[in-house]
Design a protein around this motif. Structure first.
Motif, PDB file in Angstrom:
ATOM      1  N   GLU A   1      -0.559  -8.821  10.946  1.00 31.81           N
ATOM      2  CA  GLU A   1      -0.663  -9.162  12.374  1.00 31.81           C
ATOM      3  C   GLU A   1      -1.224 -10.567  12.515  1.00 31.81           C
ATOM      4  O   GLU A   1      -2.295 -10.873  11.983  1.00 31.81           O
ATOM      5  CB  GLU A   1      -1.567  -8.162  13.102  1.00 31.81           C
TER       6      GLU A   1
ATOM      7  N   GLU B   1      -0.945   4.958   7.959  1.00 28.30           N
ATOM      8  CA  GLU B   1      -1.422   3.576   7.983  1.00 28.30           C
ATOM      9  C   GLU B   1      -2.904   3.550   7.620  1.00 28.30           C
ATOM     10  O   GLU B   1      -3.700   4.284   8.212  1.00 28.30           O
ATOM     11  CB  GLU B   1      -1.188   2.934   9.350  1.00 28.30           C
TER      12      GLU B   1
ATOM     13  N   VAL C   1       3.111   3.301  -1.698  1.00 30.10           N
ATOM     14  CA  VAL C   1       2.930   2.376  -0.585  1.00 30.10           C
ATOM     15  C   VAL C   1       4.288   1.753  -0.272  1.00 30.10           C
ATOM     16  O   VAL C   1       4.931   1.180  -1.149  1.00 30.10           O
ATOM     17  CB  VAL C   1       1.892   1.277  -0.932  1.00 30.10           C
TER      18      VAL C   1
ATOM     19  N   GLY D   1      -3.649  -4.023   6.761  1.00 25.57           N
ATOM     20  CA  GLY D   1      -3.600  -2.730   6.097  1.00 25.57           C
ATOM     21  C   GLY D   1      -2.289  -2.491   5.384  1.00 25.57           C
ATOM     22  O   GLY D   1      -1.473  -3.393   5.198  1.00 25.57           O
ATOM     23  N   ILE D   2      -2.078  -1.218   4.998  1.00 28.02           N
ATOM     24  CA  ILE D   2      -0.862  -0.821   4.291  1.00 28.02           C
ATOM     25  C   ILE D   2      -0.258   0.406   4.966  1.00 28.02           C
ATOM     26  O   ILE D   2      -0.921   1.093   5.752  1.00 28.02           O
ATOM     27  CB  ILE D   2      -1.156  -0.481   2.808  1.00 28.02           C
ATOM     28  N   ARG D   3       1.008   0.676   4.657  1.00 27.27           N
ATOM     29  CA  ARG D   3       1.709   1.846   5.188  1.00 27.27           C
ATOM     30  C   ARG D   3       2.277   2.624   4.008  1.00 27.27           C
ATOM     31  O   ARG D   3       2.878   2.036   3.095  1.00 27.27           O
ATOM     32  CB  ARG D   3       2.819   1.387   6.126  1.00 27.27           C
ATOM     33  N   THR D   4       2.110   3.936   3.991  1.00 32.43           N
ATOM     34  CA  THR D   4       2.584   4.753   2.878  1.00 32.43           C
ATOM     35  C   THR D   4       3.929   5.385   3.197  1.00 32.43           C
ATOM     36  O   THR D   4       4.414   5.330   4.333  1.00 32.43           O
ATOM     37  CB  THR D   4       1.580   5.876   2.535  1.00 32.43           C
TER      38      THR D   4
ATOM     39  N   ILE E   1       0.952  -4.177   6.432  1.00 30.10           N
ATOM     40  CA  ILE E   1       0.837  -4.406   7.875  1.00 30.10           C
ATOM     41  C   ILE E   1       0.206  -5.780   8.095  1.00 30.10           C
ATOM     42  O   ILE E   1      -0.931  -6.021   7.679  1.00 30.10           O
ATOM     43  CB  ILE E   1      -0.018  -3.310   8.548  1.00 30.10           C
TER      44      ILE E   1
ATOM     45  N   GLY F   1       4.168   7.584   6.051  1.00 33.73           N
ATOM     46  CA  GLY F   1       3.947   6.988   7.359  1.00 33.73           C
ATOM     47  C   GLY F   1       2.482   6.813   7.715  1.00 33.73           C
ATOM     48  O   GLY F   1       2.152   6.449   8.847  1.00 33.73           O
TER      49      GLY F   1
ATOM     50  N   LYS G   1      -6.128   0.979   7.136  1.00 33.32           N
ATOM     51  CA  LYS G   1      -6.559  -0.371   7.503  1.00 33.32           C
ATOM     52  C   LYS G   1      -7.540  -0.941   6.476  1.00 33.32           C
ATOM     53  O   LYS G   1      -8.298  -0.206   5.843  1.00 33.32           O
ATOM     54  CB  LYS G   1      -7.220  -0.350   8.888  1.00 33.32           C
TER      55      LYS G   1
ATOM     56  N   ASP H   1       9.131  -6.197   3.403  1.00 30.85           N
ATOM     57  CA  ASP H   1       8.105  -6.620   4.371  1.00 30.85           C
ATOM     58  C   ASP H   1       7.652  -8.052   4.101  1.00 30.85           C
ATOM     59  O   ASP H   1       7.477  -8.854   5.022  1.00 30.85           O
ATOM     60  CB  ASP H   1       6.891  -5.684   4.300  1.00 30.85           C
TER      61      ASP H   1
END
Length: 623
Positions: A130, A144, A124, A136-139, A128, A142, A146, A185
């Protein structure tokens, strides 16, 4: 691949992540566990053991709440010892030596049998966020994914850097890469981060050791177990551990490498665990000691791998080898791998709520070494609580928070949130002001009903606890109602050099004497008959003994806890403006504004907030 929105995503599958994923899934949340290696789930990165002083109490608490650590420890144990048995029951601490490979395997199998739990193997690289909420997460590929809530349990992997002498390289632990992107992040989102350090000893070939020169350490003659459930059984056979010592010669050899040590040449600037120092730190800080204990611990039933507990080091590998070969019993030692130190990112835990949800980002939870703690047990307990609270959050329910008088887990989390930590935090019995209440034997009484109410502990677990409680209470009442004669009691009292009774007296009063132990109690025919008639097991008998012998201490501590808990009822508004209270000390105002305590009781435990500051707050709260 991931079109659905998960209820909970857990990042990292160490002890914290595994407990978090199990708890969230067992509470009905659709959960995804993401890890860099499915082969290394719940890996014992350091010593192959669970429990110990205060840590054993935590494992019992995890089990009482419905977690997996106690069950896995029992199923994969190779030795069991109840530590501090010569002291009072508040200090008794269970510990098991574990089979490292079987431990990780059993954890994975238990997780794979858990409904509502999916798995994914990849790094990971980010979270993410907002509008102040986790989505969510981003690996690293790339992708995503949620989620409504995310639990970060990254251990030592966040920007991990391994040190061996003058060599350094990126890694989360030996043979595994570090994780990059998450820290960056979170810092962009406004979080404060820091660096910590921990270390591990060399692993050696047990066939190259001479155990005849060491002191054998056997397991308990009648071993107990961690889990309150019957699905695990006490060990029938056990493996021995051994103990040996360093010497002045060993210390002199180690000092030869100090100029190449990352701890002393400035490469490592972060703090390591105070109560588990490296061997070079020990001989430097305790220069008056000419030897230190080393515990030689097998890593499993059949493996040749041995863990050298007490020899944690980041010195050059040639210095490690030369020094260890000078230890008695290690003259022909062969290394399987050298020891090393590792630096990693953590986030000061004052940025969290007591639910382990972050104050800055809604739905984001931290658990384990990311919060500045050290130890499997501390991590697992945080993971359990984070998983529980992430699931409750998704369900729209109030968070589950344990008080300091309810669990060591409550003490641990409150210490982290309220006081923070600048060095790896480790639990001790001395940290718990109500340790007579927080014993390892009564964790199920304290916590199983609470866990059942939130939907984690099963009804079977609750019924077992109620049966044990009812049987022990009835046994205690039997002692209160049954008399013992002079002829029955005095021979035993005389043998124990305790004053004789001059007339018949209640068993409760006689048995509460400090000289009388469980074996003495079981010598009385009336007691033997009661035990046999009611088919009482040893767990119930020991529980009754503790209630008889320590009833005065327990009652006094309950009263003290009740008094302090009254301050828990005095809530502080979340947006309270401390700057308006000029009679508060400057330090108190700064600490209160930063930590934002929820109650007066929590405020009173913040370092820098004095009793007079608490009095001022009480006045402003209308008390």
């Amino acid at each position: 691949m991931f079109n659905e929105v998960y209820d909970v995503i857990v990042v990292g599958a160490g002890h914290a992540g595994s407990e978090a994923a199990a708890a969230a899934a067992n509470m009905g949340s659709k959960t995804l566990l993401v890890t860099m290696s499915l082969q290394n789930i719940a890996q014992m990165s350091c010593n192959p053991a669970m429990g110990g002083i205060a840590k054993g109490q935590i494992v019992r608490e995890i089990d009482a709440l419905g977690g997996y650590s106690g069950i896995v420890s029992d199923k994969t144990a190779i030795q069991f010892r109840m530590l501090n048995k010569s002291k009072g029951p508040a200090m008794w601490s269970p510990r098991v030596q574990s089979d490292r490979m079987r431990f990780a395997e059993e954890w994975r199998l238990m997780l794979e049998r858990t409904p509502n739990l999916d798995f994914y193997q990849e790094m990971v690289s980010g979270v993410i966020i907002e509008d102040g909420k986790i989505v969510g997460i981003r690996t690293s590929l790339g992708i995503e994914i949620k989620a409504k809530a995310v639990v970060l349990t990254n251990g030592t992997f966040l920007n991990g850097l391994i040190h061996i002498g003058e060599k350094q390289f990126g890694g989360g632990r030996a043979g595994e890469s570090a994780a990059y992107g998450i820290t960056e992040d979170l810092v962009r989102a406004g979080f404060e981060s820091g660096r910590m350090k921990t270390g591990t000893p060399p692993r050696v070939d047990g066939r190259s050791l001479d155990y005849s020169k060491m002191i054998e350490q056997l397991g308990d003659e009648n071993p107990d177990k961690f889990s309150y459930l019957d699905i695990t059984q006490p060990l029938k056979e056990q493996r021995s551990c051994y103990m040996t010592y360093t010497s002045q010669l060993v210390h002199d050899i180690l000092k030869e490498g100090f100029d190449r040590s990352p701890m002393f040449n400035g490469r490592i600037k972060s703090l390591g665990p105070r109560y588990c120092p490296s061997i070079e730190d020990k001989i430097n800080r305790f220069a008056d000691k000419d030897r230190h204990q080393l515990f030689v611990e097998p890593e499993g039933w059949n493996t040749i791998e041995v863990y050298v507990n007490g020899f944690s080091t980041s010195l050059p590998e040639d210095v490690q080898f030369k020094a260890l070969r000078s230890v008695e019993g290690f003259e022909k030692v062969k290394f399987l791998r050298p020891g090393y130190a590792i630096e990693y990112d953590y986030f000061p835990p004052t940025q969290l709520k007591h639910s382990l949800e972050t104050k800055l980002v809604d739905g984001l939870y931290f658990a384990g070494q990311i919060n500045g703690t050290t130890g499997y047990e501390e991590a697992a307990s945080q993971g359990l609580m984070a998983g529980i609270n992430a699931s409750l959050k998704v369900q729209g329910k109030a968070p589950f928070i344990l008080k300091r008088n309810e669990a060591y887990i409550g003490v641990l989390i409150d210490d982290l949130i309220t006081k923070g930590t600048e060095e790896p935090y480790r639990m001790f019995t001395s940290r718990a002001e109500y340790r007579t209440l927080l014993r390892q034997d009564n964790a199920d009484f304290r916590l199983t009903p609470l866990s059942y109410e939130i939907g984690l502990a099963t009804e079977d677990r609750l019924r077992r606890m109620e049966k044990k409680r009812d049987e022990s209470d009835a046994f205690v009442n039997f002692f209160k109602e049954t008399s013992v004669t002079m002829a029955e009691a005095n021979p035993i009292l005389e043998a124990k050099e305790s004053s004789l009774i001059t007339q018949s007296d209640k068993m409760f009063k006689v048995f509460s004497r400090p000289q009388i132990d469980l074996d003495d109690i079981l010598k009385f025919e009336k007691v033997q008959e009661y035990v046999k008639t009611h088919n009482l097991n040893r767990e119930v008998i020991e529980q009754a003994e503790i209630q008889v012998k320590y009833s005065g201490y327990i009652e006094k501590e309950k009263n003290n806890a009740d008094k302090l808990n009254r301050l828990e009822d005095v809530k502080i508004p979340a947006d309270y403006d401390y700057s308006k209270i000029k009679s508060l000390s400057y330090e108190a105002r700064e600490k209160l504004k930063n930590i934002r305590p929820v109650t007066i009781s929590q405020a009173s435990r913040i370092s820098g907030v004095s009793p007079s500051d608490v009095s001022v707050l009480l006045i402003h709260m209308g008390r």
